[in-house]
Motif scaffolding. Sequence first.
Motif, PDB file in Angstrom:
ATOM      1  N   ALA A 162       1.028  -1.422   0.080  1.00 43.92           N
ATOM      2  CA  ALA A 162       0.472  -0.116  -0.010  1.00 43.92           C
ATOM      3  C   ALA A 162       0.562   1.205   0.147  1.00 43.92           C
ATOM      4  CB  ALA A 162      -1.166  -0.420   0.989  1.00 43.92           C
ATOM      5  N   ARG A 163       1.550   1.253   1.197  1.00 45.73           N
ATOM      6  CA  ARG A 163       2.806   2.413   0.774  1.00 45.73           C
ATOM      7  C   ARG A 163       3.882   2.641  -0.238  1.00 45.73           C
ATOM      8  NH1 ARG A 163       3.406   0.549   6.017  1.00 45.73           N
ATOM      9  NH2 ARG A 163       5.373  -0.549   5.458  1.00 45.73           N
ATOM     10  N   LEU A 164       3.931   1.383  -1.117  1.00 39.23           N
ATOM     11  CA  LEU A 164       4.737   1.479  -2.417  1.00 39.23           C
ATOM     12  C   LEU A 164       3.840   2.330  -3.356  1.00 39.23           C
ATOM     13  CD1 LEU A 164       6.147  -1.730  -2.487  1.00 39.23           C
ATOM     14  CD2 LEU A 164       7.664  -0.190  -2.221  1.00 39.23           C
ATOM     15  N   GLY A 165       2.276   2.306  -3.166  1.00 37.64           N
ATOM     16  CA  GLY A 165       1.309   2.702  -4.160  1.00 37.64           C
ATOM     17  C   GLY A 165       0.834   2.300  -4.616  1.00 37.64           C
ATOM     18  N   ILE A 166      -0.115   1.775  -4.419  1.00 41.12           N
ATOM     19  CA  ILE A 166      -1.265  -0.020  -4.950  1.00 41.12           C
ATOM     20  C   ILE A 166      -2.272   0.465  -3.688  1.00 41.12           C
ATOM     21  CG2 ILE A 166      -2.179  -1.401  -5.260  1.00 41.12           C
ATOM     22  CD1 ILE A 166       0.812  -1.998  -6.317  1.00 41.12           C
ATOM     23  N   GLY A 167      -3.722   1.629  -4.113  1.00 44.49           N
ATOM     24  CA  GLY A 167      -4.697   1.209  -3.628  1.00 44.49           C
ATOM     25  C   GLY A 167      -5.913   0.497  -4.107  1.00 44.49           C
TER      26      GLY A 167
ATOM     27  N   ASN B 289       0.065   8.708   7.119  1.00 46.92           N
ATOM     28  CA  ASN B 289       1.001   7.815   6.549  1.00 46.92           C
ATOM     29  C   ASN B 289       2.033   8.627   8.053  1.00 46.92           C
ATOM     30  OD1 ASN B 289       1.016   6.479   4.391  1.00 46.92           O
ATOM     31  ND2 ASN B 289       1.575   8.054   2.896  1.00 46.92           N
ATOM     32  N   ARG B 290       1.412   8.864   9.153  1.00 48.57           N
ATOM     33  CA  ARG B 290       2.337   9.459   9.944  1.00 48.57           C
ATOM     34  C   ARG B 290       1.873   8.501  11.010  1.00 48.57           C
ATOM     35  NH1 ARG B 290      -0.253  13.982   7.564  1.00 48.57           N
ATOM     36  NH2 ARG B 290       0.871  15.793   7.208  1.00 48.57           N
ATOM     37  N   SER B 291       3.118   8.583  12.214  1.00 48.45           N
ATOM     38  CA  SER B 291       2.693   7.346  12.876  1.00 48.45           C
ATOM     39  C   SER B 291       1.675   7.257  14.159  1.00 48.45           C
ATOM     40  CB  SER B 291       4.429   6.925  13.436  1.00 48.45           C
ATOM     41  OG  SER B 291       4.419   8.422  14.485  1.00 48.45           O
ATOM     42  N   PRO B 292       1.674   6.779  15.085  1.00 43.83           N
ATOM     43  CA  PRO B 292       0.981   7.244  15.679  1.00 43.83           C
ATOM     44  C   PRO B 292       0.922   8.032  16.492  1.00 43.83           C
ATOM     45  CG  PRO B 292       1.139   4.539  15.667  1.00 43.83           C
ATOM     46  CD  PRO B 292       2.308   5.673  14.777  1.00 43.83           C
ATOM     47  N   TRP B 293       2.543   8.040  16.798  1.00 44.49           N
ATOM     48  CA  TRP B 293       2.351   9.258  18.318  1.00 44.49           C
ATOM     49  C   TRP B 293       2.682  10.929  17.153  1.00 44.49           C
ATOM     50  CZ3 TRP B 293       3.415  10.433  22.620  1.00 44.49           C
ATOM     51  CH2 TRP B 293       4.179  11.925  23.420  1.00 44.49           C
TER      52      TRP B 293
ATOM     53  N   GLU C  64      -1.917   9.077  -2.543  1.00 42.75           N
ATOM     54  CA  GLU C  64      -1.622   9.843  -4.092  1.00 42.75           C
ATOM     55  C   GLU C  64      -0.946   8.348  -4.417  1.00 42.75           C
ATOM     56  OE1 GLU C  64       1.321  12.215  -3.215  1.00 42.75           O
ATOM     57  OE2 GLU C  64       0.225  13.946  -3.090  1.00 42.75           O
ATOM     58  N   PRO C  65      -1.559   7.206  -4.397  1.00 44.06           N
ATOM     59  CA  PRO C  65      -1.619   5.737  -5.226  1.00 44.06           C
ATOM     60  C   PRO C  65      -1.106   6.040  -6.778  1.00 44.06           C
ATOM     61  CG  PRO C  65      -4.026   6.137  -4.926  1.00 44.06           C
ATOM     62  CD  PRO C  65      -3.142   6.904  -4.416  1.00 44.06           C
ATOM     63  N   LEU C  66       0.070   4.718  -7.174  1.00 43.17           N
ATOM     64  CA  LEU C  66       0.363   4.568  -8.605  1.00 43.17           C
ATOM     65  C   LEU C  66      -0.739   4.302  -9.334  1.00 43.17           C
ATOM     66  CD1 LEU C  66       4.449   3.879  -7.866  1.00 43.17           C
ATOM     67  CD2 LEU C  66       3.493   5.931  -8.817  1.00 43.17           C
ATOM     68  N   LEU C  67      -1.947   3.512  -8.289  1.00 45.13           N
ATOM     69  CA  LEU C  67      -2.185   2.055  -8.745  1.00 45.13           C
ATOM     70  C   LEU C  67      -3.466   2.345  -8.361  1.00 45.13           C
ATOM     71  CD1 LEU C  67      -2.660  -0.357 -10.929  1.00 45.13           C
ATOM     72  CD2 LEU C  67      -1.752  -1.584  -9.898  1.00 45.13           C
ATOM     73  N   LEU C  68      -4.640   2.102  -8.869  1.00 46.93           N
ATOM     74  CA  LEU C  68      -6.505   1.829  -8.604  1.00 46.93           C
ATOM     75  C   LEU C  68      -6.394   0.508  -8.659  1.00 46.93           C
ATOM     76  CD1 LEU C  68      -7.679   5.475  -7.390  1.00 46.93           C
ATOM     77  CD2 LEU C  68      -6.906   3.947  -5.753  1.00 46.93           C
ATOM     78  N   LEU C  69      -6.767   0.209  -7.350  1.00 44.20           N
ATOM     79  CA  LEU C  69      -8.450  -1.453  -7.730  1.00 44.20           C
ATOM     80  C   LEU C  69      -9.029  -0.868  -6.998  1.00 44.20           C
ATOM     81  CD1 LEU C  69      -4.803  -3.916  -6.280  1.00 44.20           C
ATOM     82  CD2 LEU C  69      -5.218  -3.093  -8.785  1.00 44.20           C
TER      83      LEU C  69
END
Length: 255
Positions: free
Chosen positions: A86-91, A116-120, A172-177
Amino acid sequence: MTESIDTRHGVILYLEDVSVSFSGYKALNNLSLAIDKGELRCLIGPNGAGKTTLMDVITGKTRPDRGSVFLGQDINLLQHDEATIARLGIGRKFQKPSVFPKQTVRDNLALAVQGNRSPWEALWYRPSSVDTDRVASLLETVALDSVAHKLAGGLSHGQKQWLEIGMLLAQEPLLLLIDEPVAGMTQQETERTAQLLQSLVPQRSVVVVEHDMVFVRSIARKVSVLHEGAVLMEGSIDEVQSDSQVREVYLGEAC
């Protein structure tokens, strides 16, 4: 062994000779598929053709017995878990919309923007002007700016679908499924969804799994037909609907 897929011309995703078995049943059978950068592709096929399993393999939910799955030319997706993919850009968007019903539309998108932020970091998060502008842009993209103040739980089915697409776009995905986006929609919502999906390319690639052939015709630039875990044929919607083998296994003479 199938013919190797040429990835020299802007392919964002390719699968080659992918097979998946469940208790002896082959859900995918030496499947090969390539999706270009900036392409809108429709996947169709009867129940059991392998569409869901294909999505599961791409997103890391299911590991194939054999085959290759690459994002671009050098990212081996089989080496990564679901969260990393998911972080690489696939949603991925499932058929049933998943939003925060007790939060406003705007807040749903704001949460996605900070996702994309950490819980803290999220605990002390305060929206910046850039984030605020990003949310405003997403509201306009999915045509929900007029209901930004409403609770997501009070939206129509179609509006919830658009909101979830907006939340995916926030990453900001590269690919949406996208799985069956217009199931249960009114005609007006279906038409608006077609416009939305078409507006997402060529900035990103979009793969749509859908059974509604009228909708597929309204958006399809290229269609891949799955049957018994493999790609039966690919082409324009007219080519697909006129193919005798496709008619036999899926569409029927009424299509």
